[in-house]
Scaffold this active site. Structure first.
Site, short mmCIF file in Angstrom:
data_model
loop_
_atom_site.label_atom_id
_atom_site.label_comp_id
_atom_site.label_asym_id
_atom_site.label_seq_id
_atom_site.Cartn_x
_atom_site.Cartn_y
_atom_site.Cartn_z
N GLY A 64 11.28 4.24 -15.11
CA GLY A 64 9.92 3.98 -15.61
C GLY A 64 9.36 4.85 -16.30
O GLY A 64 8.15 5.38 -16.46
N GLY B 251 6.52 4.57 -18.81
CA GLY B 251 5.17 3.80 -18.27
C GLY B 251 3.96 4.75 -18.35
O GLY B 251 3.76 5.72 -18.53
N ASP B 252 2.85 3.96 -17.94
CA ASP B 252 1.54 4.70 -17.89
C ASP B 252 1.23 5.71 -16.91
O ASP B 252 1.03 7.05 -17.04
CB ASP B 252 0.67 3.48 -17.32
CG ASP B 252 -0.78 3.88 -17.52
OD1 ASP B 252 -1.13 4.45 -18.58
OD2 ASP B 252 -1.55 3.57 -16.70
N LEU B 253 2.03 5.43 -15.70
CA LEU B 253 1.91 6.52 -14.69
C LEU B 253 2.60 7.73 -15.13
O LEU B 253 2.04 8.99 -14.72
CB LEU B 253 2.41 5.84 -13.28
CG LEU B 253 2.80 7.02 -12.18
CD1 LEU B 253 1.28 6.98 -11.49
CD2 LEU B 253 3.63 6.46 -10.84
N ASP C 13 18.94 -0.09 -18.27
CA ASP C 13 18.65 -1.32 -17.62
C ASP C 13 19.14 -1.33 -16.48
O ASP C 13 20.35 -1.05 -15.72
CB ASP C 13 19.51 -2.72 -18.39
CG ASP C 13 19.13 -3.96 -17.76
OD1 ASP C 13 18.49 -3.89 -16.54
OD2 ASP C 13 19.67 -4.91 -18.13
N VAL C 14 17.80 -1.48 -15.20
CA VAL C 14 18.38 -0.88 -13.78
C VAL C 14 19.40 -1.67 -13.26
O VAL C 14 19.86 -1.39 -12.24
CB VAL C 14 17.14 -0.50 -13.11
CG1 VAL C 14 16.19 0.35 -13.46
CG2 VAL C 14 16.60 -1.96 -12.79
N ASP D 230 1.44 9.06 -1.27
CA ASP D 230 -0.06 8.46 -1.11
C ASP D 230 -1.01 9.53 -1.56
O ASP D 230 -1.11 10.96 -1.25
CB ASP D 230 -0.46 8.32 0.41
CG ASP D 230 -1.78 7.80 0.53
OD1 ASP D 230 -2.63 8.11 -0.04
OD2 ASP D 230 -1.72 6.51 1.51
N HIS D 231 -1.29 9.38 -2.76
CA HIS D 231 -1.98 10.39 -3.62
C HIS D 231 -3.42 10.93 -2.81
O HIS D 231 -3.64 12.12 -3.21
CB HIS D 231 -2.37 10.07 -5.16
CG HIS D 231 -3.59 9.13 -5.38
ND1 HIS D 231 -3.44 7.83 -5.16
CD2 HIS D 231 -5.02 9.45 -5.74
CE1 HIS D 231 -4.78 7.25 -5.25
NE2 HIS D 231 -5.52 8.18 -5.78
N ASP E 293 -4.69 -2.48 -0.74
CA ASP E 293 -4.81 -1.66 -1.94
C ASP E 293 -5.27 -0.27 -1.48
O ASP E 293 -4.98 0.78 -2.12
CB ASP E 293 -5.63 -2.11 -3.13
CG ASP E 293 -5.72 -1.16 -4.35
OD1 ASP E 293 -4.71 -0.84 -4.70
OD2 ASP E 293 -6.78 -0.82 -4.94
N HIS F 257 -4.22 4.66 2.10
CA HIS F 257 -5.35 5.96 1.82
C HIS F 257 -6.37 5.91 3.21
O HIS F 257 -6.38 7.00 3.64
CB HIS F 257 -6.16 5.75 0.60
CG HIS F 257 -5.40 5.43 -0.86
ND1 HIS F 257 -4.24 5.77 -0.87
CD2 HIS F 257 -5.60 4.68 -1.60
CE1 HIS F 257 -3.69 5.55 -1.92
NE2 HIS F 257 -4.60 4.75 -2.73
C1 BG6 Z 1 -5.22 3.61 -5.87
C2 BG6 Z 1 -5.76 1.99 -6.04
O1 BG6 Z 1 -4.16 3.64 -5.16
O2 BG6 Z 1 -6.30 4.18 -5.79
C3 BG6 Z 1 -6.80 1.79 -7.15
O3 BG6 Z 1 -4.68 1.07 -6.51
C4 BG6 Z 1 -8.08 2.84 -6.64
O4 BG6 Z 1 -7.38 0.41 -6.96
C5 BG6 Z 1 -7.34 4.29 -6.75
O5 BG6 Z 1 -8.84 2.85 -7.82
C6 BG6 Z 1 -8.50 5.35 -6.36
O6 BG6 Z 1 -8.14 6.54 -6.41
P1 BG6 Z 1 -9.13 7.71 -6.74
O7 BG6 Z 1 -8.11 8.95 -6.64
O8 BG6 Z 1 -9.51 7.47 -8.00
O9 BG6 Z 1 -9.91 7.72 -5.59
#
Ligand code: BG6
Length: 485
Positions: free
Chosen positions: A13, A16-18, A84-85, A176-177, A234, A239
């Site tokens: 990927g 991609g955007d990420l 192609d994966v 998990d960011h 989501d 989170h």
């Molecule tokens: C993502 C969600 O995991 O976290 C988004 O899919 C959300 O919908 C985003 O906007 C929020 O992240 P942050 O770092 O901007 O608070």
């Protein structure tokens, strides 16, 4: 002196955007700081037939900071492989490039595979990595994956099983960011490095804990995904649950990855599985309508959204942990789109003094606020005496917020988590057991909601703090949200 790491990154990927918005700029920061230097390479793969040069030009576009020379030298480490994966032959070509770059940059077999694409393909990729022998026998092999990890417990389990055939649990890094945010990582330090706080961090002194993840934006261009997710999947399943674990985990014997994850797993294991009747009293869902001026469209009128959609863009609820030290302490959680401002904060509400010592006047609840974003820092609100000769009680507030210079030093979540994955540190990544626990929790809420499919949506105006029922969750017990928006 920062130590250089030898690593080969393979990003599925990669066009991609990420990858462009988050991963490549994060790797560049690691490069500028010396964690990556000469002995690294990045292979981006995707279906399009790009050249290395075209790929590098795209990477370059998203880089700021550093000098032109640093940026150009950095992107020379980037290579593109059209892929192609599902096609085994393509893995043979990829292996050839991997081997070539491993030798060229003397990487010694350290490989980090990043799946920045649809989870449905994780299993296919993992299987091919094994069958086509792309895993090295010399250094380490690690896998980084991104949410969504399934849409319920069953699908998450299937996804996990698809991966663990190739990678051991300790080789899998689930991002998990929120676990890469400065103030989220700071929580255990605030708790355990201050014995006086640690001593009161329990049901005897804490009345309730409030977690707010408010967003001012709507679903923007992600309608297609959001219709399959909703706020509960989501934001809550991942989170918010990770934040609860950070706030509630028992003191570990040692501040090390394994001990932290073991302590956190106790919290996940203690999550309740609510009955439909409990869900009805403890959880509230909402969906945004227009704003008062009629300028912002309702969720149902957004692009790629069903006009009769019952997907929630707001959730508030009470999480009761089944742990002795937290018995009777509700963790109130709240998240939503199109709320007045972007704000992530935690309010730890301590018990109020009920001794009547101050006669008719009731002291209010002391509160410790952890500001996560956009401001980062802590605030403490205590009771004190009004200045002067009166004996009236008033709130005294002290605040420690990072200033602009300090804020600039805060690494982006992806930068931090990528480095931790390179170093093999699992402490800030989601573990399977925790994920399983939070899916069981979320599935029970979803299934209760599914029994009542006719909801009165939209039920909150864009630019407000969600439906009234979210306030009533607390007011019915004599409490209130500390953060009012
Ligand atoms: C993502 C969600 O995991 O976290 C988004 O899919 C959300 O919908 C985003 O906007 C929020 O992240 P942050 O770092 O901007 O608070």
């Amino acid at each position: 002196m920062v130590k250089e790491n030898n690593t080969l990154f393979v990003i599925f990927g990669g066009s991609g955007d990420l990858a462009h918005r988050k991963l490549y700029p994060a790797l560049f920061q690691l490069y500028l700081k010396g964690s990556l230097n000469e002995h690294f390479a990045v292979i981006g793969t995707a279906r399009r037939p790009w050249s290395h040069e075209f790929f590098r030009a795209g990477v370059l576009e998203n880089l700021s900071d550093g000098t032109v020379e640093q940026r150009e030298t950095f992107v020379e480490h980037f290579y593109y492989q059209s892929h192609d994966v599902k096609d085994s032959a393509h893995y043979v070509a990829l292996k050839r490039l991997i081997d070539e770059l491993d030798a060229k940059y003397q990487i010694n077999g350290n490989r980090l595979f990043y799946m920045a694409m649809a989870p449905a393909l994780f299993g296919t990729i993992a299987d091919h990595l094994r069958s086509e022998r792309l895993l090295s026998t010399g250094g380490y092999n690690r896998l980084i994956i991104e949410k969504p990890f399934g849409h319920d417990y069953e699908s998450a389990l299937a996804l996990n099983n698809a991966i663990v055939g190739t990678f051991d649990q300790d080789q899998v890094f689930r991002i998990d960011h929120y676990l890469g945010k400065e103030m989220v990582q700071n929580i255990p330090f605030i708790r355990f490095a201050n014995p006086f706080l640690d001593a009161v961090w329990n049901r005897d002194y804490i009345d309730n804990i409030q977690i707010t993840l408010a967003e001012s934006l709507g679903v923007e261009e992600r309608g297609g995904y959001y219709e399959t997710a909703g706020a509960l999947r989501d934001m809550v399943q991942n989170h918010i649950m990770q934040i609860i674990a950070m706030l509630a985990f028992p003191r570990p014997t040692k501040y090390a990855d394994q001990e932290i994850n073991q302590a956190k797993s106790q919290v996940f294991a203690s999550l309740p599985v609510y009955t439909p009747a409990e869900v009805a009293t403890k959880f509230v869902r909402g969906q945004y309508g227009q704003d008062i001026a009629g300028k912002q469209v309702a969720y149902r009128d957004e692009d790629k959204i069903e006009p009769t959609s019952t997907v929630e863009t707001f959730v508030a609820g009470e999480v009761d942990l089944n742990l002795p030290q937290w018995q009777g302490v509700p963790f109130y959680v709240r998240t939503g789109k199109r709320l007045p401002t972007k704000k992530t904060r935690i309010d730890v509400v301590f018990k109020a003094d009920t001794s009547q010592l101050f006669a008719a006047q009731q002291p209010v609840n002391p509160v410790l606020t952890i500001q996560v974003e956009p401001e980062s820092g802590i605030e403490l609100t205590l009771n004190g005496k009004e200045i002067g000769t009166s004996s009236l009680i008033e709130p005294h507030q002290s605040q420690y917020l990072l200033n602009a210079d300090q804020q600039k030093q805060v690494p982006d979540a992806y930068e931090r988590l990528l480095l931790e994955a390179v170093l093999g540190k699992q402490g800030n990544f989601a573990q399977w057991e925790g994920m399983a626990g939070s899916w069981h929790f979320v599935d029970a809420i979803r299934s209760a909601w599914a029994q009542e499919p006719t909801v009165d949506f939209p039920n909150y105006q864009s630019g407000t703090m969600g439906p009234k029922a979210a306030d009533e969750l607390l007011t019915k017990t004599g409490r209130h949200w500390i953060y009012q928006g």
